[in-house]
Design a protein around this motif. Sequence first.
Motif, mmCIF file in Angstrom:
data_model
loop_
_atom_site.group_PDB
_atom_site.id
_atom_site.type_symbol
_atom_site.label_atom_id
_atom_site.label_comp_id
_atom_site.label_asym_id
_atom_site.label_seq_id
_atom_site.Cartn_x
_atom_site.Cartn_y
_atom_site.Cartn_z
ATOM 1 N N TYR A 83 -8.175 -2.171 2.484
ATOM 2 C CA TYR A 83 -7.193 -1.091 2.277
ATOM 3 C C TYR A 83 -6.039 -1.062 3.277
ATOM 4 O O TYR A 83 -5.001 -0.455 3.014
ATOM 5 C CB TYR A 83 -7.875 0.300 2.242
ATOM 6 N N GLN A 84 -6.215 -1.691 4.450
ATOM 7 C CA GLN A 84 -5.180 -1.579 5.491
ATOM 8 C C GLN A 84 -3.797 -1.934 4.950
ATOM 9 O O GLN A 84 -2.830 -1.187 5.132
ATOM 10 C CB GLN A 84 -5.500 -2.516 6.670
ATOM 11 N N ASN A 85 -3.713 -3.085 4.301
ATOM 12 C CA ASN A 85 -2.394 -3.552 3.872
ATOM 13 C C ASN A 85 -1.892 -2.838 2.622
ATOM 14 O O ASN A 85 -0.689 -2.781 2.372
ATOM 15 C CB ASN A 85 -2.417 -5.069 3.661
ATOM 16 N N ILE A 86 -2.834 -2.286 1.868
ATOM 17 C CA ILE A 86 -2.413 -1.474 0.717
ATOM 18 C C ILE A 86 -1.714 -0.219 1.240
ATOM 19 O O ILE A 86 -0.638 0.168 0.766
ATOM 20 C CB ILE A 86 -3.628 -1.106 -0.159
ATOM 21 N N VAL A 87 -2.321 0.395 2.241
ATOM 22 C CA VAL A 87 -1.729 1.605 2.819
ATOM 23 C C VAL A 87 -0.360 1.286 3.428
ATOM 24 O O VAL A 87 0.613 2.014 3.225
ATOM 25 C CB VAL A 87 -2.687 2.222 3.869
ATOM 26 N N LYS A 88 -0.289 0.156 4.145
ATOM 27 C CA LYS A 88 1.009 -0.257 4.720
ATOM 28 C C LYS A 88 2.060 -0.442 3.630
ATOM 29 O O LYS A 88 3.222 -0.061 3.794
ATOM 30 C CB LYS A 88 0.848 -1.593 5.472
ATOM 31 N N ALA A 89 1.643 -1.057 2.530
ATOM 32 C CA ALA A 89 2.587 -1.305 1.431
ATOM 33 C C ALA A 89 3.110 0.009 0.870
ATOM 34 O O ALA A 89 4.314 0.147 0.611
ATOM 35 C CB ALA A 89 1.914 -2.127 0.330
ATOM 36 N N VAL A 90 2.216 0.976 0.692
ATOM 37 C CA VAL A 90 2.660 2.258 0.129
ATOM 38 C C VAL A 90 3.588 2.964 1.123
ATOM 39 O O VAL A 90 4.580 3.583 0.732
ATOM 40 C CB VAL A 90 1.453 3.148 -0.262
ATOM 41 N N GLN A 91 3.276 2.815 2.419
ATOM 42 C CA GLN A 91 4.170 3.409 3.432
ATOM 43 C C GLN A 91 5.561 2.786 3.354
ATOM 44 O O GLN A 91 6.563 3.487 3.400
ATOM 45 C CB GLN A 91 3.585 3.189 4.838
ATOM 46 N N GLN A 92 5.594 1.457 3.251
ATOM 47 C CA GLN A 92 6.897 0.776 3.170
ATOM 48 C C GLN A 92 7.655 1.233 1.922
ATOM 49 O O GLN A 92 8.842 1.553 1.981
ATOM 50 C CB GLN A 92 6.709 -0.747 3.133
ATOM 51 N N ALA A 93 6.951 1.262 0.794
ATOM 52 C CA ALA A 93 7.604 1.651 -0.463
ATOM 53 C C ALA A 93 8.084 3.092 -0.409
ATOM 54 O O ALA A 93 9.157 3.414 -0.917
ATOM 55 C CB ALA A 93 6.645 1.459 -1.632
ATOM 56 N N ALA A 94 7.305 3.955 0.233
ATOM 57 C CA ALA A 94 7.710 5.363 0.335
ATOM 58 C C ALA A 94 9.043 5.459 1.051
ATOM 59 O O ALA A 94 9.956 6.162 0.606
ATOM 60 C CB ALA A 94 6.638 6.162 1.079
ATOM 61 N N GLY A 95 9.158 4.737 2.147
ATOM 62 C CA GLY A 95 10.406 4.739 2.900
ATOM 63 C C GLY A 95 11.576 4.277 2.050
ATOM 64 O O GLY A 95 12.639 4.897 2.030
ATOM 65 N N GLU A 96 11.363 3.183 1.315
ATOM 66 C CA GLU A 96 12.452 2.632 0.501
ATOM 67 C C GLU A 96 12.810 3.537 -0.666
ATOM 68 O O GLU A 96 13.978 3.740 -0.971
ATOM 69 C CB GLU A 96 12.061 1.253 -0.022
ATOM 70 N N LEU A 97 11.778 4.083 -1.319
ATOM 71 C CA LEU A 97 12.048 4.943 -2.471
ATOM 72 C C LEU A 97 12.756 6.222 -2.046
ATOM 73 O O LEU A 97 13.635 6.723 -2.741
ATOM 74 C CB LEU A 97 10.732 5.287 -3.188
ATOM 75 N N ALA A 98 12.377 6.736 -0.873
ATOM 76 C CA ALA A 98 12.995 7.975 -0.395
ATOM 77 C C ALA A 98 14.446 7.711 0.011
ATOM 78 O O ALA A 98 15.323 8.538 -0.207
ATOM 79 C CB ALA A 98 12.201 8.542 0.772
ATOM 80 N N ALA A 99 14.688 6.528 0.606
ATOM 81 C CA ALA A 99 16.036 6.210 1.081
ATOM 82 C C ALA A 99 16.973 5.902 -0.075
ATOM 83 O O ALA A 99 18.140 6.254 -0.059
ATOM 84 C CB ALA A 99 15.975 5.020 2.036
ATOM 85 N N GLU A 100 16.450 5.233 -1.073
ATOM 86 C CA GLU A 100 17.317 4.777 -2.159
ATOM 87 C C GLU A 100 16.607 4.955 -3.496
ATOM 88 O O GLU A 100 15.911 4.066 -3.958
ATOM 89 C CB GLU A 100 17.640 3.289 -1.945
ATOM 90 N N PRO A 101 16.789 6.129 -4.091
ATOM 91 C CA PRO A 101 16.089 6.385 -5.356
ATOM 92 C C PRO A 101 16.459 5.329 -6.392
ATOM 93 O O PRO A 101 17.627 5.000 -6.561
ATOM 94 C CB PRO A 101 16.613 7.756 -5.784
ATOM 95 N N VAL A 102 15.442 4.798 -7.029
ATOM 96 C CA VAL A 102 15.700 3.796 -8.066
ATOM 97 C C VAL A 102 15.573 4.441 -9.435
ATOM 98 O O VAL A 102 15.071 5.550 -9.569
ATOM 99 C CB VAL A 102 14.687 2.620 -7.979
ATOM 100 N N ALA A 103 16.053 3.722 -10.436
ATOM 101 C CA ALA A 103 15.962 4.232 -11.798
ATOM 102 C C ALA A 103 14.500 4.347 -12.206
ATOM 103 O O ALA A 103 13.647 3.643 -11.690
ATOM 104 C CB ALA A 103 16.699 3.285 -12.741
ATOM 105 N N GLU A 104 14.236 5.252 -13.109
ATOM 106 C CA GLU A 104 12.889 5.395 -13.662
ATOM 107 C C GLU A 104 12.460 4.072 -14.277
ATOM 108 O O GLU A 104 13.254 3.400 -14.925
ATOM 109 C CB GLU A 104 12.899 6.449 -14.778
ATOM 110 N N PRO A 105 11.194 3.692 -14.088
ATOM 111 C CA PRO A 105 10.744 2.479 -14.756
ATOM 112 C C PRO A 105 10.761 2.664 -16.273
ATOM 113 O O PRO A 105 10.256 3.650 -16.766
ATOM 114 C CB PRO A 105 9.307 2.291 -14.253
ATOM 115 N N VAL A 106 11.429 1.760 -16.961
ATOM 116 C CA VAL A 106 11.410 1.862 -18.427
ATOM 117 C C VAL A 106 11.047 0.521 -19.073
ATOM 118 O O VAL A 106 9.886 0.098 -19.023
ATOM 119 C CB VAL A 106 12.740 2.401 -19.016
ATOM 120 N N ALA A 107 12.016 -0.139 -19.637
ATOM 121 C CA ALA A 107 11.706 -1.299 -20.472
ATOM 122 C C ALA A 107 11.390 -2.541 -19.649
ATOM 123 O O ALA A 107 11.894 -2.729 -18.551
ATOM 124 C CB ALA A 107 12.887 -1.587 -21.385
#
Lengths: 165, 293
Positions: A139-163
């Motif tokens: 789980y260590q690296n899974i948690v790190k990955a979610v932390q990294q993604a949280a930072g990126e998603l919060a900084a730069e909102p991306v479009a909703e996943p669609v097609a």
Amino acid sequence: MKVALTVNGTAFERDVEPRMLLAYFLREELGLTGTHVGCDTSSCGCCVVLFDGERAVKSCTMFAVMADGHEITTVEGLAQGGKLHPLQQAFWDCHGLQCGFCTPGMMLTSVAFLKKNPHPSEGEIREALSGNLCRCTGYQNIVKAVQQAAGELAAEPVAEPVAVS
Amino acid sequence: MFPARFDYLRASSTDEAVAALAQHGGEARILAGGQSLIPAMRFRLARPSVLIDINAIDDLRYLRETGGSLLIGAGTRDAALETSELVTSGYRMIADVSVLVADPVVRQSGTVVGSICHSDPAGDWGVAALAGRAQIVVRGPAGTRTLSADDFLVDSFTTALAENEMALEVQFPRPSEHTSGAFAKLERKVGDFATASAAVQLTLDTSGAIAEAGVAIGAVGAKALRVSEAEQLLRGAKPSKDVIRAAADAARKEADPGSDTRGSAEFKKEMAGVLVARALVSALERLGVGGMA
């Protein structure tokens, strides 16, 4: 029974028995095998998909007919225009997977979680993922990955996943 | 494994759901979150020939306080409770359950009312309903009636619901300023059923004595069990380590578990006592009474 639903932005219609579970519908009727079936009893979380863009559901414990008229997002719907979703990129960058079996469920659970809690603590991430099992990473690296993604998603909102395209 | 064949009906209103129940009676089951019913069907422990899906009935999806009670509609998912300010501030025992029941993903589908209707002896909401003296509102062709949790939970996987009735709502009376509670659960891993669980709710009077007590234990009998003897011991007593120990002993006595992969009967009886004691200590702490551990 007819089921009409949207998966990763594409409308599908199929005639299935009411007892067909959503995970099997996605894999066998639509060929979207990124949604994995692990324990098949709602314990492991590797079949998690996104329901109507907000709710993470274990698709082994939902009938496909329950998704009639709704929108499902699977791991195949995360990348946009050839660019990985920030969570996918983060799992890559942080080595958040080894065998990869739990990874789609981990990512879809995280998508729903980060929408509700864009700035989570490490403890909150571990709690949010406690219904998803991984047998490789510890789980260590899974948690790190979610932390990294949280930072990126919060900084730069991306479009909703669609097609998928 | 897939469940046996069934017909699927999607109700768009409570009227429609009740009419469908009237038509199909004992062959039909109400489908809400499905987090208990679908696994039971997959293991062929349940074999309804008709499922009436109530997920499209938006009127049943609410969490509000009215008339001095917390009202939880049949469509309300567990996840709604853990993020509710109303619950986390005013209903501590329920707030405890909301983060311990199932796992965070299952809670996004599972419903409180559905869990109570499933009446799994190891389920968490039945235990909470007993300790919190909840009432369940049910509706059938003749109208609605309201049952106490004690009357509603009849046996393992059996409730007082008639074949043509559905549960609409569970009501938890609002704890007063001098009331608090706690829920404690022993589980092998997140999302597992309880090895044993306990829910308590205490009210203190102005002198600091216990005026009212609700004590219930789970996974240690045919259904969620009220520990009346513990309640009697607590009522009128000043909070003390002795009375906590006595209440825990009463829970050990009341517990009648079977041995299984989660533990021996002896171990579970012991845990029922331990968890009642822990829940009482934590409820008292929340009422400002420390030093009880």
